[in-house]
Design a protein around this motif. Structure first.
Motif, PDB file in Angstrom:
ATOM      1  N   PHE A  73       0.843  -1.185   0.000  1.00 38.49           N
ATOM      2  CA  PHE A  73       0.000   0.000   0.000  1.00 38.49           C
ATOM      3  C   PHE A  73       0.883   1.241   0.000  1.00 38.49           C
ATOM      4  O   PHE A  73       1.983   1.242   0.564  1.00 38.49           O
ATOM      5  CB  PHE A  73      -0.887   0.037   1.253  1.00 38.49           C
ATOM      6  CG  PHE A  73      -1.819  -1.132   1.383  1.00 38.49           C
ATOM      7  CD1 PHE A  73      -3.117  -1.073   0.892  1.00 38.49           C
ATOM      8  CD2 PHE A  73      -1.405  -2.304   2.006  1.00 38.49           C
ATOM      9  CE1 PHE A  73      -3.979  -2.149   1.014  1.00 38.49           C
ATOM     10  CE2 PHE A  73      -2.259  -3.384   2.130  1.00 38.49           C
ATOM     11  CZ  PHE A  73      -3.545  -3.312   1.638  1.00 38.49           C
ATOM     12  N   GLN A  74       0.370   2.289  -0.622  1.00 43.32           N
ATOM     13  CA  GLN A  74       0.980   3.607  -0.479  1.00 43.32           C
ATOM     14  C   GLN A  74       0.092   4.438   0.423  1.00 43.32           C
ATOM     15  O   GLN A  74      -1.141   4.444   0.280  1.00 43.32           O
ATOM     16  CB  GLN A  74       1.154   4.297  -1.832  1.00 43.32           C
ATOM     17  CG  GLN A  74       1.919   5.610  -1.721  1.00 43.32           C
ATOM     18  CD  GLN A  74       2.219   6.229  -3.081  1.00 43.32           C
ATOM     19  OE1 GLN A  74       1.743   5.748  -4.115  1.00 43.32           O
ATOM     20  NE2 GLN A  74       3.014   7.284  -3.086  1.00 43.32           N
ATOM     21  N   LEU A  75       0.722   5.129   1.366  1.00 43.68           N
ATOM     22  CA  LEU A  75      -0.010   5.968   2.310  1.00 43.68           C
ATOM     23  C   LEU A  75       0.141   7.424   1.910  1.00 43.68           C
ATOM     24  O   LEU A  75       1.267   7.913   1.739  1.00 43.68           O
ATOM     25  CB  LEU A  75       0.511   5.751   3.732  1.00 43.68           C
ATOM     26  CG  LEU A  75       0.523   4.307   4.236  1.00 43.68           C
ATOM     27  CD1 LEU A  75       1.043   4.263   5.662  1.00 43.68           C
ATOM     28  CD2 LEU A  75      -0.850   3.674   4.131  1.00 43.68           C
ATOM     29  N   PHE A  76      -0.983   8.117   1.776  1.00 42.37           N
ATOM     30  CA  PHE A  76      -0.961   9.520   1.375  1.00 42.37           C
ATOM     31  C   PHE A  76      -1.236  10.388   2.585  1.00 42.37           C
ATOM     32  O   PHE A  76      -2.152  10.116   3.369  1.00 42.37           O
ATOM     33  CB  PHE A  76      -1.992   9.779   0.279  1.00 42.37           C
ATOM     34  CG  PHE A  76      -1.658   9.111  -1.020  1.00 42.37           C
ATOM     35  CD1 PHE A  76      -0.866   9.751  -1.959  1.00 42.37           C
ATOM     36  CD2 PHE A  76      -2.104   7.825  -1.287  1.00 42.37           C
ATOM     37  CE1 PHE A  76      -0.542   9.128  -3.153  1.00 42.37           C
ATOM     38  CE2 PHE A  76      -1.785   7.191  -2.475  1.00 42.37           C
ATOM     39  CZ  PHE A  76      -1.001   7.843  -3.411  1.00 42.37           C
ATOM     40  N   PRO A  77      -0.450  11.446   2.746  1.00 42.82           N
ATOM     41  CA  PRO A  77      -0.576  12.257   3.956  1.00 42.82           C
ATOM     42  C   PRO A  77      -1.651  13.319   3.852  1.00 42.82           C
ATOM     43  O   PRO A  77      -1.995  13.790   2.762  1.00 42.82           O
ATOM     44  CB  PRO A  77       0.802  12.907   4.073  1.00 42.82           C
ATOM     45  CG  PRO A  77       1.258  13.055   2.648  1.00 42.82           C
ATOM     46  CD  PRO A  77       0.704  11.850   1.925  1.00 42.82           C
ATOM     47  N   ASN A  78      -2.170  13.690   5.007  1.00 41.28           N
ATOM     48  CA  ASN A  78      -3.010  14.866   5.139  1.00 41.28           C
ATOM     49  C   ASN A  78      -2.074  16.049   5.331  1.00 41.28           C
ATOM     50  O   ASN A  78      -1.581  16.304   6.426  1.00 41.28           O
ATOM     51  CB  ASN A  78      -3.953  14.704   6.337  1.00 41.28           C
ATOM     52  CG  ASN A  78      -4.883  15.883   6.520  1.00 41.28           C
ATOM     53  OD1 ASN A  78      -4.616  16.990   6.059  1.00 41.28           O
ATOM     54  ND2 ASN A  78      -5.981  15.647   7.203  1.00 41.28           N
ATOM     55  N   PRO A 104      -4.964   5.312   2.616  1.00 38.53           N
ATOM     56  CA  PRO A 104      -4.244   4.121   2.146  1.00 38.53           C
ATOM     57  C   PRO A 104      -4.727   3.718   0.754  1.00 38.53           C
ATOM     58  O   PRO A 104      -5.919   3.680   0.480  1.00 38.53           O
ATOM     59  CB  PRO A 104      -4.608   3.069   3.194  1.00 38.53           C
ATOM     60  CG  PRO A 104      -5.957   3.481   3.703  1.00 38.53           C
ATOM     61  CD  PRO A 104      -6.031   4.983   3.579  1.00 38.53           C
ATOM     62  N   LYS A 105      -3.780   3.418  -0.142  1.00 39.36           N
ATOM     63  CA  LYS A 105      -4.125   2.997  -1.499  1.00 39.36           C
ATOM     64  C   LYS A 105      -3.388   1.706  -1.827  1.00 39.36           C
ATOM     65  O   LYS A 105      -2.166   1.629  -1.687  1.00 39.36           O
ATOM     66  CB  LYS A 105      -3.749   4.085  -2.507  1.00 39.36           C
ATOM     67  CG  LYS A 105      -4.030   3.695  -3.961  1.00 39.36           C
ATOM     68  CD  LYS A 105      -3.531   4.750  -4.929  1.00 39.36           C
ATOM     69  CE  LYS A 105      -3.754   4.327  -6.377  1.00 39.36           C
ATOM     70  NZ  LYS A 105      -3.234   5.331  -7.337  1.00 39.36           N
ATOM     71  N   PHE A 106      -4.148   0.691  -2.280  1.00 40.22           N
ATOM     72  CA  PHE A 106      -3.528  -0.561  -2.698  1.00 40.22           C
ATOM     73  C   PHE A 106      -2.722  -0.319  -3.967  1.00 40.22           C
ATOM     74  O   PHE A 106      -3.201   0.303  -4.923  1.00 40.22           O
ATOM     75  CB  PHE A 106      -4.600  -1.620  -2.950  1.00 40.22           C
ATOM     76  CG  PHE A 106      -4.058  -2.900  -3.512  1.00 40.22           C
ATOM     77  CD1 PHE A 106      -3.420  -3.819  -2.704  1.00 40.22           C
ATOM     78  CD2 PHE A 106      -4.193  -3.176  -4.868  1.00 40.22           C
ATOM     79  CE1 PHE A 106      -2.915  -5.008  -3.239  1.00 40.22           C
ATOM     80  CE2 PHE A 106      -3.697  -4.358  -5.411  1.00 40.22           C
ATOM     81  CZ  PHE A 106      -3.051  -5.272  -4.587  1.00 40.22           C
ATOM     82  N   VAL A 107      -1.466  -0.841  -3.978  1.00 43.34           N
ATOM     83  CA  VAL A 107      -0.596  -0.664  -5.137  1.00 43.34           C
ATOM     84  C   VAL A 107      -0.425  -1.971  -5.897  1.00 43.34           C
ATOM     85  O   VAL A 107      -0.658  -2.044  -7.103  1.00 43.34           O
ATOM     86  CB  VAL A 107       0.788  -0.115  -4.709  1.00 43.34           C
ATOM     87  CG1 VAL A 107       1.715  -0.003  -5.917  1.00 43.34           C
ATOM     88  CG2 VAL A 107       0.633   1.231  -4.017  1.00 43.34           C
ATOM     89  N   ASP A 147      11.130   1.241  -6.083  1.00 46.17           N
ATOM     90  CA  ASP A 147       9.679   1.446  -6.082  1.00 46.17           C
ATOM     91  C   ASP A 147       8.971   0.635  -4.990  1.00 46.17           C
ATOM     92  O   ASP A 147       7.740   0.655  -4.894  1.00 46.17           O
ATOM     93  CB  ASP A 147       9.082   1.114  -7.452  1.00 46.17           C
ATOM     94  CG  ASP A 147       9.239  -0.363  -7.827  1.00 46.17           C
ATOM     95  OD1 ASP A 147       9.878  -1.124  -7.055  1.00 46.17           O
ATOM     96  OD2 ASP A 147       8.717  -0.752  -8.890  1.00 46.17           O
ATOM     97  N   GLY A 148       9.742  -0.107  -4.186  1.00 45.54           N
ATOM     98  CA  GLY A 148       9.166  -0.863  -3.086  1.00 45.54           C
ATOM     99  C   GLY A 148       8.680  -2.244  -3.452  1.00 45.54           C
ATOM    100  O   GLY A 148       8.244  -2.999  -2.573  1.00 45.54           O
TER     101      GLY A 148
END
Length: 385
Positions: A73-78, A104-107, A147-148
């Motif tokens: 997952f990639q986590l996007f910040p507020n 959270p976004k599934f990659v 890229d993880g």
């Protein structure tokens, strides 16, 4: 029982960002010292995410106990809530910034062995060791890609036969030793400790040690010698064994200063000689003492704290320097109003938990969708980023 603070006090704290797992869910939760708030939720009803592993600056790997996959997952910040901070920071553009992740976004996902329940990095974060509880293997992953993305290097088969009454091996946790070379993996169905040697990037099982044991270093290996054995419920109580598949002690954490140990005791009703009404499921607290030489090292049981529900499963310490809070997740509540997630304040003088949590979140908020059923009412993982 020791003398304890009479009530939980309110303290201003640097807000904390928690990753919480439940069957079918990944939650991002903030904790401000008094309250939990769900700020992000990802739902996949075909998963039981037993473990997550955070990779800076914004990636999260999660295992699925129901399958063979590690999901990234990639986590996007507020950004409005993020600010410069010296606490629990990630380095972005050469400046230290506290990010409060809320999206959270599934990659992507990769396939390995079935039934994984844990992930652990090596010392430089380029390899991941994955014990597969239902697969009787330990998977080794390459995590060095920029890229993880992950690539499976090998799957280690566990040598020898399981203990009597067990059909297959169940490796359940990978712990990296202080030298950064050895991983020690408890094998629940073998009553053994598996030693995985990472020297020269080989990652091989080089020793299988029968329990009970202790630990010391010898030339080019780890040697084990028992120095203490006691009940997790405290001294003076009988040491019991069980043939249950589900362990009676769910998890433990050790403070950063290596002086305190917190153990989750559960399923009291299955322990011979114990009465759940007088000793319900709880958090056991031990202090580590060393009087002189290594042979005098021991753990002393000092207290127990009720977990507010049944079958506590997940536990972690807060990421601040003093580790002021202990976070606990329960498996089953007596009702939706019972707490599934709790925060307890740690005291240093004396070294005890406050008896009452400073914050709780009920199962009705953690898993509000009735479609998840009773199994959805459990916290499988909690960790502060």
């Amino acid at each position: 029982m020791s003398s304890r603070p009479s009530s939980a006090a309110s303290y201003p704290v640097e807000p904390k960002n928690l990753v919480v797992g439940l069957p079918g869910q990944l939650l991002l939760i903030t904790f401000d010292g008094n309250h939990f708030t769900i700020v992000g939720r990802y739902v996949d009803n075909c998963t039981i995410p037993n473990w997550f592993l955070f990779k800076r600056p914004d990636l999260l790997y999660g295992v699925n106990k129901l399958g063979e996959d590690i999901n990234m997952f990639q986590l996007f910040p507020n950004l409005a809530a993020s600010h410069p901070s010296p606490y629990s920071s990630v380095e972005i553009n050469s400046s230290w910034t506290k990010f409060f992740f809320d999206k959270p976004k599934f990659v992507s996902g990769v396939k390995g062995s079935p039934g994984a329940i844990n992930l652990a990095f090596n010392s430089d974060g380029t390899r991941i060791v994955e014990p597969c509880y239902d697969g009787s293997t330990i998977d080794i992953w390459d995590s060095s890609a920029t890229d993880g993305s992950l690539e499976l290097i090998k799957s280690l088969s566990i040598p020898g036969e399981p203990s009597a009454g067990r059909s297959y091996h169940r490796p359940c946790r990978a712990v990296l030793d202080p030298t950064g070379r050895f991983f020690v993996v408890p094998n629940f169905s073998g009553d053994t400790l598996l030693v995985v040697d990472a020297k020269d990037d080989l990652y091989e099982i080089t020793d299988v040690v029968k329990l009970p044991v202790g630990l010391e270093y010898a030339t080019d290996k780890i040697a084990f010698t028992q120095i203490q054995r006691q009940n997790t419920y405290g001294s003076g109580l009988p040491i019991t064994t069980s043939s249950l598949v589900t362990p009676l002690t769910a998890d433990l954490v050790v403070t950063r200063n290596k002086r305190e140990v917190f153990v989750l005791n559960r399923q009291v009703e299955h322990r011979p000689g114990y009465e759940p009404s007088s000793t319900p499921d709880h958090i056991a607290h031990f202090l580590f003492r060393q009087e002189g030489g290594d042979n005098d090292a021991y753990l002393r049981h000092v207290d127990r704290t009720l977990c507010g529900g049944r079958r506590p499963r997940a536990v972690c310490l807060s990421a601040d320097e003093e580790q002021k809070y202990l976070f606990v997740g329960n498996c089953i509540g007596d009702s939706d109003a019972k707490p599934g997630l709790l925060a307890f304040r740690r005291n240093t003088q004396p070294a005890l938990l406050d008896p009452e949590p400073v914050a709780t979140m009920p199962f009705s908020e953690l898993a509000p969708d009735d479609s998840v059923g009773a199994e959805g009412r459990e916290v499988t993982f909690v960790y502060e980023i």
